[in-house]
Write a protein that holds these residues in place. Structure first.
Motif, mmCIF file in Angstrom:
data_model
loop_
_atom_site.group_PDB
_atom_site.id
_atom_site.type_symbol
_atom_site.label_atom_id
_atom_site.label_comp_id
_atom_site.label_asym_id
_atom_site.label_seq_id
_atom_site.Cartn_x
_atom_site.Cartn_y
_atom_site.Cartn_z
ATOM 1 N N SER A 230 -22.888 102.640 -77.088
ATOM 2 C CA SER A 230 -22.121 101.709 -77.918
ATOM 3 C C SER A 230 -20.762 101.395 -77.305
ATOM 4 O O SER A 230 -20.103 100.429 -77.699
ATOM 5 C CB SER A 230 -21.934 102.287 -79.329
ATOM 6 N N ARG A 231 -20.351 102.183 -76.323
ATOM 7 C CA ARG A 231 -19.068 101.972 -75.640
ATOM 8 C C ARG A 231 -19.251 101.304 -74.275
ATOM 9 O O ARG A 231 -18.345 101.306 -73.459
ATOM 10 C CB ARG A 231 -18.352 103.322 -75.478
ATOM 11 N N GLU B 258 -11.783 91.672 -67.981
ATOM 12 C CA GLU B 258 -11.370 93.052 -67.709
ATOM 13 C C GLU B 258 -12.097 93.516 -66.451
ATOM 14 O O GLU B 258 -13.124 92.940 -66.073
ATOM 15 C CB GLU B 258 -11.724 93.968 -68.877
ATOM 16 N N PRO B 259 -11.616 94.584 -65.799
ATOM 17 C CA PRO B 259 -12.274 95.061 -64.584
ATOM 18 C C PRO B 259 -13.718 95.494 -64.831
ATOM 19 O O PRO B 259 -14.073 95.937 -65.923
ATOM 20 C CB PRO B 259 -11.410 96.256 -64.158
ATOM 21 N N ILE B 260 -14.535 95.345 -63.801
ATOM 22 C CA ILE B 260 -15.919 95.819 -63.830
ATOM 23 C C ILE B 260 -15.944 97.240 -63.257
ATOM 24 O O ILE B 260 -15.444 97.486 -62.158
ATOM 25 C CB ILE B 260 -16.838 94.903 -63.004
ATOM 26 N N ASP B 261 -16.531 98.162 -64.002
ATOM 27 C CA ASP B 261 -16.540 99.563 -63.572
ATOM 28 C C ASP B 261 -17.696 99.888 -62.634
ATOM 29 O O ASP B 261 -17.495 100.554 -61.617
ATOM 30 C CB ASP B 261 -16.610 100.478 -64.800
ATOM 31 N N ILE B 262 -18.913 99.432 -62.979
ATOM 32 C CA ILE B 262 -20.108 99.819 -62.217
ATOM 33 C C ILE B 262 -20.984 98.589 -62.016
ATOM 34 O O ILE B 262 -21.215 97.819 -62.944
ATOM 35 C CB ILE B 262 -20.912 100.908 -62.965
ATOM 36 N N VAL B 263 -21.470 98.420 -60.784
ATOM 37 C CA VAL B 263 -22.434 97.377 -60.460
ATOM 38 C C VAL B 263 -23.696 98.052 -59.928
ATOM 39 O O VAL B 263 -23.621 98.845 -58.975
ATOM 40 C CB VAL B 263 -21.889 96.391 -59.415
ATOM 41 N N CYS B 264 -24.831 97.763 -60.520
ATOM 42 C CA CYS B 264 -26.117 98.298 -60.081
ATOM 43 C C CYS B 264 -26.922 97.129 -59.518
ATOM 44 O O CYS B 264 -27.286 96.220 -60.266
ATOM 45 C CB CYS B 264 -26.855 98.950 -61.245
ATOM 46 N N LEU B 265 -27.201 97.151 -58.235
ATOM 47 C CA LEU B 265 -27.768 95.987 -57.566
ATOM 48 C C LEU B 265 -28.893 96.360 -56.617
ATOM 49 O O LEU B 265 -29.194 97.538 -56.419
ATOM 50 C CB LEU B 265 -26.680 95.223 -56.809
ATOM 51 N N GLY B 266 -29.504 95.334 -56.036
ATOM 52 C CA GLY B 266 -30.527 95.511 -55.014
ATOM 53 C C GLY B 266 -30.219 94.605 -53.839
ATOM 54 O O GLY B 266 -29.163 93.965 -53.782
ATOM 55 N N VAL C 184 -25.624 107.349 -61.394
ATOM 56 C CA VAL C 184 -24.985 106.368 -62.269
ATOM 57 C C VAL C 184 -24.636 107.000 -63.613
ATOM 58 O O VAL C 184 -23.542 106.786 -64.145
ATOM 59 C CB VAL C 184 -25.895 105.135 -62.450
ATOM 60 N N VAL C 185 -25.532 107.787 -64.164
ATOM 61 C CA VAL C 185 -25.255 108.469 -65.436
ATOM 62 C C VAL C 185 -24.047 109.392 -65.294
ATOM 63 O O VAL C 185 -23.167 109.429 -66.175
ATOM 64 C CB VAL C 185 -26.493 109.249 -65.899
ATOM 65 N N LEU D 146 -16.407 108.181 -66.453
ATOM 66 C CA LEU D 146 -15.561 107.066 -66.857
ATOM 67 C C LEU D 146 -15.353 107.025 -68.369
ATOM 68 O O LEU D 146 -14.254 106.742 -68.851
ATOM 69 C CB LEU D 146 -16.167 105.750 -66.367
ATOM 70 N N LEU D 147 -16.409 107.323 -69.122
ATOM 71 C CA LEU D 147 -16.291 107.315 -70.577
ATOM 72 C C LEU D 147 -15.418 108.457 -71.092
ATOM 73 O O LEU D 147 -14.916 108.406 -72.224
ATOM 74 C CB LEU D 147 -17.670 107.375 -71.222
ATOM 75 N N ALA D 148 -15.237 109.485 -70.288
ATOM 76 C CA ALA D 148 -14.318 110.565 -70.645
ATOM 77 C C ALA D 148 -12.865 110.150 -70.424
ATOM 78 O O ALA D 148 -11.948 110.760 -70.987
ATOM 79 C CB ALA D 148 -14.635 111.821 -69.828
ATOM 80 N N GLU D 149 -12.679 109.093 -69.622
ATOM 81 C CA GLU D 149 -11.329 108.651 -69.275
ATOM 82 C C GLU D 149 -10.877 107.419 -70.047
ATOM 83 O O GLU D 149 -9.682 107.186 -70.212
ATOM 84 C CB GLU D 149 -11.264 108.318 -67.776
ATOM 85 N N LYS D 150 -11.831 106.591 -70.502
ATOM 86 C CA LYS D 150 -11.475 105.324 -71.136
ATOM 87 C C LYS D 150 -12.398 105.044 -72.307
ATOM 88 O O LYS D 150 -13.501 105.612 -72.392
ATOM 89 C CB LYS D 150 -11.518 104.191 -70.109
#
Length: 257
Positions: A75-76, A136-144, A35-36, A42-46
């Motif tokens: 913070s982003r 806005e679109p959701i980038d990452i979902v962390c689920l169980g 995930v990291v 993603l943070l390098a792109e947006k």
């Protein structure tokens, strides 16, 4: 490194990627690492990314891994959570918002934290939170995955793969409520709330990348149904096999044999 088990495959022609680890700690650390890595990409792109998190003891090792990660500008990052009990006081430590604040949000300090508030009018809150999620679109979902195969609080009897709602009020089934006792969150079934607000399956599946962390022997049956059973709301997590970018992280206990 994951255990090299050739048998760890979903049904043919489906997309779910599965990794099995020797220990629960290894599993959580691996999920956090992945995930990291994706967050940094993603943070390098947006300028900003948006993430949804699950709150459950099954996520503890994974969340701890995120708090120790270097090189992320939190913070982003805008964060949401998946569900919340109805009826617990706002300061109750068993609230899912409190769980995630204690284990992640208050430590890494995301730029924007969006929490479900069940002290307001519930239908109004569902609308408000749904609008935030859809903005806005959701980038990452962390689920169980729950013992009955639920994702978020979409138990089999309320799960809808084509749900028109983004957020809704649900009554929790007994298997789901018993899991909260098994997890040590409540002393007995009577203490577990009967209703909750949950994100629906379509908004979870709309995430660009899904990371699903599922340890423990009590999850074996749900994992097998998720991997090898029919794709059906009778096992809500089976829908993950339709997602183009979902990784399922298991330990030996949850995978079984």
């Amino acid at each position: 490194m994951p255990i090299n088990l050739e048998s760890v495959r979903p049904l043919p022609a489906e997309r779910l990627h599965v990794e099995v680890y020797s220990t629960r700690t290894d599993m959580g650390n691996a999920a956090a690492h992945d995930v990291v890595k994706k967050m940094k990409e993603l943070l390098a792109e947006k300028e900003r990314i948006r993430m949804i998190f699950a709150a459950a003891p099954s996520q503890n090792e994974f969340l701890a891994g995120l708090t120790h990660a270097d090189g992320i500008d939190w913070s982003r990052v805008t964060v949401f959570h998946m569900d919340e009990y109805i009826g617990l006081p706002e300061d109750d430590p068993r609230r899912f918002s409190r769980f995630l604040a204690d284990r992640l949000f208050d430590i890494v300090r995301p730029g924007e934290v969006n929490l479900i508030n069940t002290s307001k009018g519930l239908e109004t809150e569902c609308k408000r939170y749904g609008e935030l999620l859809r903005a806005e679109p959701i980038d990452i979902v962390c689920l169980g995955i729950g013992e009955n195969g639920h994702v978020a609080f979409n138990d089999p009897w309320v799960a809808d793969f084509n749900d028109p709602k983004t957020v809704k009020i649900v009554q929790l089934d007994e298997a789901c409520r018993n899991q909260q006792v098994h997890d040590g969150c409540f002393p007995d079934l009577e203490a577990v709330p009967t209703h909750a607000i949950t994100l629906t399956i379509p908004i979870l599946m709309a995430g660009a990348y899904l990371y699903c962390i599922v340890p423990g022997k009590t999850k074996q049956n749900a994992v097998k149904r998720t991997l090898y059973g029919r794709i059906t709301p009778e096992c809500p997590a089976s829908v993950l096999r339709r997602h183009p970018n979902c990784t399922l992280y298991l330990d030996k206990d949850s995978y079984g044999n």
